[in-house]
Design a protein around this motif. Structure first.
Motif, PDB file in Angstrom:
ATOM      1  N   GLY A 160       0.825  -1.213   0.000  1.00  0.00           N
ATOM      2  CA  GLY A 160       0.000   0.000   0.000  1.00  0.00           C
ATOM      3  C   GLY A 160       0.856   1.258   0.000  1.00  0.00           C
ATOM      4  N   LEU A 161       1.918   1.242   0.785  1.00  0.00           N
ATOM      5  CA  LEU A 161       2.830   2.385   0.826  1.00  0.00           C
ATOM      6  C   LEU A 161       3.521   2.564  -0.515  1.00  0.00           C
ATOM      7  CD1 LEU A 161       4.512   4.620   2.113  1.00  0.00           C
ATOM      8  CD2 LEU A 161       5.965   2.852   3.105  1.00  0.00           C
ATOM      9  N   THR A 162       4.088   1.504  -1.059  1.00  0.00           N
ATOM     10  CA  THR A 162       4.821   1.647  -2.318  1.00  0.00           C
ATOM     11  C   THR A 162       3.905   2.062  -3.466  1.00  0.00           C
ATOM     12  OG1 THR A 162       4.681  -0.727  -2.767  1.00  0.00           O
ATOM     13  CG2 THR A 162       6.667   0.063  -1.646  1.00  0.00           C
ATOM     14  N   ASN A 163       2.640   1.666  -3.411  1.00  0.00           N
ATOM     15  CA  ASN A 163       1.689   2.089  -4.449  1.00  0.00           C
ATOM     16  C   ASN A 163       1.448   3.590  -4.427  1.00  0.00           C
ATOM     17  OD1 ASN A 163       1.350  -0.529  -5.360  1.00  0.00           O
ATOM     18  ND2 ASN A 163      -0.584  -0.851  -4.292  1.00  0.00           N
ATOM     19  N   GLU A 164       1.503   4.206  -3.257  1.00  0.00           N
ATOM     20  CA  GLU A 164       1.233   5.638  -3.122  1.00  0.00           C
ATOM     21  C   GLU A 164       2.495   6.497  -3.106  1.00  0.00           C
ATOM     22  OE1 GLU A 164      -1.840   6.929  -3.095  1.00  0.00           O
ATOM     23  OE2 GLU A 164      -2.678   4.915  -3.305  1.00  0.00           O
ATOM     24  N   LEU A 165       3.634   5.888  -2.874  1.00  0.00           N
ATOM     25  CA  LEU A 165       4.868   6.643  -2.675  1.00  0.00           C
ATOM     26  C   LEU A 165       5.298   7.436  -3.902  1.00  0.00           C
ATOM     27  CD1 LEU A 165       7.129   7.386  -0.734  1.00  0.00           C
ATOM     28  CD2 LEU A 165       8.303   5.275  -1.405  1.00  0.00           C
ATOM     29  N   ASP A 166       5.135   6.888  -5.089  1.00  0.00           N
ATOM     30  CA  ASP A 166       5.562   7.602  -6.297  1.00  0.00           C
ATOM     31  C   ASP A 166       4.885   8.967  -6.424  1.00  0.00           C
ATOM     32  OD1 ASP A 166       7.381   5.700  -7.112  1.00  0.00           O
ATOM     33  OD2 ASP A 166       5.980   4.689  -8.461  1.00  0.00           O
ATOM     34  N   SER A 167       3.597   9.039  -6.136  1.00  0.00           N
ATOM     35  CA  SER A 167       2.889  10.326  -6.211  1.00  0.00           C
ATOM     36  C   SER A 167       3.458  11.320  -5.205  1.00  0.00           C
ATOM     37  CB  SER A 167       1.400  10.140  -5.945  1.00  0.00           C
ATOM     38  OG  SER A 167       0.820   9.359  -6.942  1.00  0.00           O
ATOM     39  N   PHE A 168       3.748  10.829  -3.998  1.00  0.00           N
ATOM     40  CA  PHE A 168       4.313  11.701  -2.970  1.00  0.00           C
ATOM     41  C   PHE A 168       5.691  12.202  -3.396  1.00  0.00           C
ATOM     42  CE2 PHE A 168       6.572  12.404   1.087  1.00  0.00           C
ATOM     43  CZ  PHE A 168       5.724  13.344   1.649  1.00  0.00           C
ATOM     44  N   LEU A 169       6.512  11.304  -3.927  1.00  0.00           N
ATOM     45  CA  LEU A 169       7.847  11.707  -4.375  1.00  0.00           C
ATOM     46  C   LEU A 169       7.783  12.686  -5.542  1.00  0.00           C
ATOM     47  CD1 LEU A 169       9.751   8.310  -4.088  1.00  0.00           C
ATOM     48  CD2 LEU A 169       9.914  10.283  -2.554  1.00  0.00           C
ATOM     49  N   GLU A 170       6.826  12.520  -6.437  1.00  0.00           N
ATOM     50  CA  GLU A 170       6.639  13.481  -7.535  1.00  0.00           C
ATOM     51  C   GLU A 170       6.343  14.864  -6.994  1.00  0.00           C
ATOM     52  OE1 GLU A 170       3.818  12.270 -10.519  1.00  0.00           O
ATOM     53  OE2 GLU A 170       4.763  10.286 -10.704  1.00  0.00           O
ATOM     54  N   ASP A 171       5.496  14.938  -5.967  1.00  0.00           N
ATOM     55  CA  ASP A 171       5.188  16.230  -5.343  1.00  0.00           C
ATOM     56  C   ASP A 171       6.446  16.850  -4.743  1.00  0.00           C
ATOM     57  OD1 ASP A 171       2.525  16.075  -6.015  1.00  0.00           O
ATOM     58  OD2 ASP A 171       1.876  15.381  -4.041  1.00  0.00           O
TER      59      ASP A 171
END
Length: 79
Positions: A42-53
């Motif tokens: 669940g974390l890795t699925n959402e992490l890319d969006s956070f890192l893009e921000d």
């Protein structure tokens, strides 16, 4: 999000079983905590969006580590 998920995340965090990402940047020097999540997936699925921000703010560098830990406020630490 299911009404059951938030209490489960809180419980997992309280026991140190939640998954978090610690993201550190330079120029500016900031530590961001992203979580809690019940599963590493669940974390890795959402992490890319956070890192893009984070990257959109043009920091000097961005490093992250995934941890299973307990974390409270503050979730953003400058310095």
């Amino acid at each position: 999000m299911s009404p059951v998920i938030r209490p489960l995340r809180s419980l997992a965090n309280g026991f140190g079983l939640a998954w978090w990402a610690r993201v550190e940047t330079s120029a500016p020097t900031v530590t961001y905590w992203f979580g809690p999540f019940l599963t590493r997936r669940g974390l890795t699925n959402e992490l890319d969006s956070f890192l893009e921000d984070i990257h959109s703010e043009s920091p000097g560098s961005v490093d992250h580590v995934i941890l299973r830990t307990r974390r409270g406020e503050p979730l953003t630490i400058e310095g």
